[in-house]
Write a protein that holds these residues in place. Sequence first.
Motif, short mmCIF file in Angstrom:
data_model
loop_
_atom_site.label_atom_id
_atom_site.label_comp_id
_atom_site.label_asym_id
_atom_site.label_seq_id
_atom_site.Cartn_x
_atom_site.Cartn_y
_atom_site.Cartn_z
N SER A 1 0.84 -1.21 0.00
CA SER A 1 0.00 0.00 0.00
C SER A 1 0.87 1.25 0.00
CB SER A 1 -0.93 0.00 1.21
OG SER A 1 -0.33 0.63 2.32
N GLU B 1 -6.12 0.08 -0.56
CA GLU B 1 -5.20 0.62 -1.53
C GLU B 1 -4.59 -0.48 -2.39
OE1 GLU B 1 -2.28 4.41 -0.82
OE2 GLU B 1 -3.17 3.43 0.91
N GLN C 1 -7.30 -1.76 -4.73
CA GLN C 1 -7.56 -0.74 -5.74
C GLN C 1 -6.47 -0.71 -6.81
OE1 GLN C 1 -9.95 1.44 -6.11
NE2 GLN C 1 -11.13 1.18 -4.21
N MET C 2 -5.23 -0.74 -6.35
CA MET C 2 -4.12 -0.49 -7.27
C MET C 2 -3.64 -1.72 -8.01
SD MET C 2 -1.70 2.35 -5.57
CE MET C 2 -1.07 1.17 -4.38
N ARG D 1 -12.36 4.64 -4.22
CA ARG D 1 -11.05 5.02 -4.72
C ARG D 1 -10.71 6.46 -4.39
NH1 ARG D 1 -10.22 5.76 -10.76
NH2 ARG D 1 -8.34 7.01 -10.54
#
Lengths: 214, 214, 214, 214
Positions: D37, D121, D124-125, D184
Amino acid sequence: MGLLPRPLFTEPGLSLAMIRTADKHAKIIEAAIRVFSRKGFFHARIADIAKEAQVADGTIYLYFNNKYDILISLFEEEIGKIILEVKLLLDSEAGDDPRKMLRVFALHHLQLMDDRRELAEVLQMELRQSNKFMREYRLTKFSEYLDIISGIVKQGQQQGIFRPDVLPGVFKRAFFGALDETARLWVLSPDHPYSIEETANQITDVFIRGINTD
Amino acid sequence: MGLLPRPLFTEPGLSLAMIRTADKHAKIIEAAIRVFSRKGFFHARIADIAKEAQVADGTIYLYFNNKYDILISLFEEEIGKIILEVKLLLDSEAGDDPRKMLRVFALHHLQLMDDRRELAEVLQMELRQSNKFMREYRLTKFSEYLDIISGIVKQGQQQGIFRPDVLPGVFKRAFFGALDETARLWVLSPDHPYSIEETANQITDVFIRGINTD
Amino acid sequence: MGLLPRPLFTEPGLSLAMIRTADKHAKIIEAAIRVFSRKGFFHARIADIAKEAQVADGTIYLYFNNKYDILISLFEEEIGKIILEVKLLLDSEAGDDPRKMLRVFALHHLQLMDDRRELAEVLQMELRQSNKFMREYRLTKFSEYLDIISGIVKQGQQQGIFRPDVLPGVFKRAFFGALDETARLWVLSPDHPYSIEETANQITDVFIRGINTD
Amino acid sequence: MGLLPRPLFTEPGLSLAMIRTADKHAKIIEAAIRVFSRKGFFHARIADIAKEAQVADGTIYLYFNNKYDILISLFEEEIGKIILEVKLLLDSEAGDDPRKMLRVFALHHLQLMDDRRELAEVLQMELRQSNKFMREYRLTKFSEYLDIISGIVKQGQQQGIFRPDVLPGVFKRAFFGALDETARLWVLSPDHPYSIEETANQITDVFIRGINTD
DNA sequence: TATGAATGAGCTTTCATTCAT
DNA sequence: CATGAATGAAAGCTCATTCAT
């Protein structure tokens, strides 16, 4: 298992790992001296040094931050050793005579440059550049080396055998410069026309006559 | 095209084109001195020099074979000029007195290193490396410069005022080394503690006393 | 020489060199889209992009500062074009009806993601990472794209046909997220079970019913 | 050696060694979430994760095959836990009402993304990239998570409260996408303008109105 | 099991040099 | 002569992975 031989005595605080580490650090410095003297700092590749030291490229970065760091470490460590040597020599051979001390210093410097040709070459070629481009590193050891000379001058002046109007800070550079430029000749053309002792004496003679009170 | 104006009179062997050429050659050398002094030879980019000289990158290759060639030309040409200068000065100011000649040489050298700081820096930093890596180029001009000193010594010995046992070939290096190492200090820290004249005299005093017969 | 053909008219400020330059910039961006979509940003090598664009590795650095810069430029330029397109389409096809506008937006977005599969993949995969690791670049174009949606919502609310309690800033993300996650399916498995129009309508239907007043 | 104390009683199939193992496995996963993260998968170094988990670099390879394997395991395990959680919550709080279920799902998802910022995170990423580059791993858990949504839709359609023409497979992606794109925003700028409940309700309201029969 | 020193493949970026205009 | 866009070789440094202890 208890029968396996074990060291009966271990130097406190000096593990096997530390020995190995010190070993590799030294091996890399020595390799770097050879490679830098052969190709110069800029043309030397990390891969060259690694090969010469018989380690992998990456290993070098376990002991040094970058290429510059190798050069700086090399300077500081080697000059450090030279300082110790020359101080020892001054103590043991020059008594309290500043004239003798200059003589000892000069002979030692020239002999060193002759004996350790590769180190000499690196110092000759790279020290000047480094002073300029690696300001963060102060090359403190080099200053310390020069200050041995000014120390001798001051001592001679206190003893009244060296002229008091000579500036020690100017003399130290002049004396070192004279020796170093002379040694530089040998780096470029290895066979010297005169012996080291002869040359050392010639130079010291001039400087001692030049600084003597009389 | 035939109507374009042409110079009616041309100095034999020196056309307008040649003047322009000389012009750009000089512009590039001057630019190179500034850039090399600022960044050092290895870190200097051809593009930097081109920009500084206000020409295109490619133009540089019309006047020099490669990057090294600029450095070598710079050395030879600038040292050539310095030799002319100092010889003129020795003729006009030192008469036939070798002691005076050493004094003039020393002062001129230090003054030059102080006046032309950028050139000084380039000579200080790059000359040593170059000697090693560009053997094809002999740096003949540099030898010629040193030989001025040994010439003075020989003259003094013939006149009987310098000790005959001093080796001119050793003295020239010692004297030059002393001056150059001193000047190096200024390159690193621009404000000098003592005046140039004072410093020049200090050094010359030591050497003259050291070499004088009596 | 005066007879050589010269362009009678030159677009002011648009030289041949500029056209070539624009050409190469575009070629590199297009190549980057293909390579990034194939291997992802991190696995893509500059050499891959150069090869794909049929230029030398170094040429890329004449047009972009570094690898990240290619990605960022790609984002901004491509999303910039998309914004122009969709705005034009909204003007020409949606009249003043916000419901129609949402429909047009959705269809255009999905169609684009389907037509330009490689670009879609890059946006899908890299946009999120970039937002985090390249804070210096604000991805302003992407915000602008989302703001088209919130603009439509606000217009609908002013006209009284969209519920006033819906937050345009929340809606824009929900609507975009719904479309984009849907399109992502196609990136992963290229054959879609339902037609683009059908899918676009399904999604827009839900959102329009969800936001309609009545 | 046979005299070493052994546990007199061992839970069948769960030795002390396995507990320790599970312990370290978990510690590494947790460390990886924090490191990924912070730096992203590609910029994260195994050494970083090892340091964060307070184990040696090599130890990580006793529990995972390679760097990717950590990421994949992280996904599957964490999403697995989330699925269990949300299913439990749906059972306990939503009764048999599909509308309530969507509301519970949305709130839980957003709350989770807010509570476990670091995990959020990473998901999401990295989830998108991974889908593309690690095809061997199917990310089956993620599909399972989405299928909870389509399950709810189907249930609602059977009960006649959701419009039968809505495609569950399209709806699940739209709903998830809407939630995730919203979350997000928080990952990028941690302070949210509206409360989580408010945002969850806004989104669910739109979707429920959009899918309701009436 | 656990360690962490050692490895070496891999890649971005720089820049001297060329050459078409 | 002059330009400067294009080239592509070259190398410092990183870091996932291994393995002797």
